[in-house]
Write an enzyme that holds these catalytic residues in place. Structure first.
Site, PDB file in Angstrom:
ATOM      1  N   CYS A  84      47.826  43.537  36.202  1.00 63.08           N
ATOM      2  CA  CYS A  84      46.890  43.556  37.214  1.00 63.08           C
ATOM      3  C   CYS A  84      47.223  42.824  37.790  1.00 63.08           C
ATOM      4  CB  CYS A  84      45.556  43.420  36.389  1.00 63.08           C
ATOM      5  SG  CYS A  84      44.130  42.742  37.285  1.00 63.08           S
ATOM      6  N   GLU A  85      47.014  43.297  39.505  1.00 60.78           N
ATOM      7  CA  GLU A  85      47.297  42.092  40.379  1.00 60.78           C
ATOM      8  C   GLU A  85      45.941  40.761  40.613  1.00 60.78           C
ATOM      9  OE1 GLU A  85      45.494  43.969  44.353  1.00 60.78           O
ATOM     10  OE2 GLU A  85      47.620  44.558  43.517  1.00 60.78           O
ATOM     11  N   HIS A  86      44.926  40.987  39.724  1.00 59.68           N
ATOM     12  CA  HIS A  86      43.541  40.511  39.716  1.00 59.68           C
ATOM     13  C   HIS A  86      44.232  39.289  38.222  1.00 59.68           C
ATOM     14  CE1 HIS A  86      41.583  43.694  42.047  1.00 59.68           C
ATOM     15  NE2 HIS A  86      42.356  43.349  42.568  1.00 59.68           N
ATOM     16  N   HIS A  87      44.597  40.186  37.313  1.00 59.41           N
ATOM     17  CA  HIS A  87      44.937  38.982  36.460  1.00 59.41           C
ATOM     18  C   HIS A  87      46.232  38.947  35.731  1.00 59.41           C
ATOM     19  CE1 HIS A  87      40.388  40.377  36.295  1.00 59.41           C
ATOM     20  NE2 HIS A  87      39.885  38.983  36.066  1.00 59.41           N
ATOM     21  N   GLN A 125      44.869  49.702  39.627  1.00 55.72           N
ATOM     22  CA  GLN A 125      45.364  51.431  39.359  1.00 55.72           C
ATOM     23  C   GLN A 125      45.415  52.775  40.102  1.00 55.72           C
ATOM     24  OE1 GLN A 125      44.046  52.955  35.347  1.00 55.72           O
ATOM     25  NE2 GLN A 125      44.286  55.092  36.009  1.00 55.72           N
ATOM     26  N   HIS A 153      43.098  48.836  30.774  1.00 57.40           N
ATOM     27  CA  HIS A 153      43.069  47.408  31.182  1.00 57.40           C
ATOM     28  C   HIS A 153      42.334  46.720  30.377  1.00 57.40           C
ATOM     29  CE1 HIS A 153      43.498  49.363  35.576  1.00 57.40           C
ATOM     30  NE2 HIS A 153      43.412  50.041  34.698  1.00 57.40           N
ATOM     31  N   CYS A 155      43.039  43.635  31.188  1.00 57.91           N
ATOM     32  CA  CYS A 155      41.774  42.502  31.730  1.00 57.91           C
ATOM     33  C   CYS A 155      40.147  42.648  31.665  1.00 57.91           C
ATOM     34  CB  CYS A 155      41.890  42.501  33.713  1.00 57.91           C
ATOM     35  SG  CYS A 155      41.913  43.776  33.716  1.00 57.91           S
TER      36      CYS A 155
END
Length: 195
Positions: A84-87, A125, A153, A155
């Site tokens: 995940c590019e956010h976490h 995704q 996910h 996250c």
């Protein structure tokens, strides 16, 4: 996608890991963590190896001698590991890739390698699904492409809302899979059938 022109050195990456260890309230000089920065840097080379791979090049070698085969080619349950590019935590699941050949086919391992090349990057995704489908469509120029990803996910399961057992499903349908209901229904039936 190109790397930043000023990619940090391995030493800088390892220093960043030491900083994160200290930020997590631990001591990077204690025995159990002493080699962790080097291990993390090596792990990142593997986990994010997709930045070093050209997915288009993977699909360029094709085969024309197919005896007129023009039905669905489906590779089911390709293991997907992404982040995940956010976490920066894992996205784990499976990807189904299908296409309707127009004139040529590609080795099936290449389809799995395209999934892996895009998966081993920081992702969401939805974008991952589109990248895989668009690349196959662009290079092979088939009559249709379908990509369906089902994943969990971390996250969402190990932090935040802590929801386990939740699966995210995304799809990208191009050509005949988008325009022809019967073709789409046949594909979904093949995916749902026991392997």
């Amino acid at each position: 996608m190109s790397l930043s022109p000023e990619r940090p050195s391995r030493a800088e990456a390892e220093d960043a890991v030491r900083t994160l260890i200290r930020w997590a309230c631990d001591d990077p000089t204690r025995e159990g963590l002493l080699d962790t920065p080097a291990r993390v840097a090596r792990a990142y080379e593997e986990l994010f190896a997709g930045y070093q791979v050209d997915p288009v090049a993977l699909l360029e070698r094709t085969f024309d001698e197919v005896e007129g085969y023009d039905e669905i080619v489906l590779l089911k349950n390709i293991r997907l590991e992404s982040y995940c590019e956010h976490h920066m935590v894992p996205i784990i699941g499976h990807c189904h890739v299908a296409y309707l050949p127009a004139r040529r086919v590609v080795g099936i391992s290449k389809l799995a390698r395209v999934v892996e090349a895009y998966g081993k990057r920081l992702q969401i995704q939805e974008k991952l699904t589109a990248q895989i489908a668009n690349t196959i469509d662009q290079v092979l120029q088939p009559r249709g492409v379908a990509v369906i990803i089902e994943s969990a996910h971390q996250c969402m399961t190990t932090r935040g809302v802590h929801q386990t057992g939740v699966t995210m499903v995304t799809s990208r349908m191009l050509g005949a899979f988008r325009d022809n209901f019967d073709t789409r229904r046949e594909l979904l039936s093949l995916i749902q059938s026991p392997s």
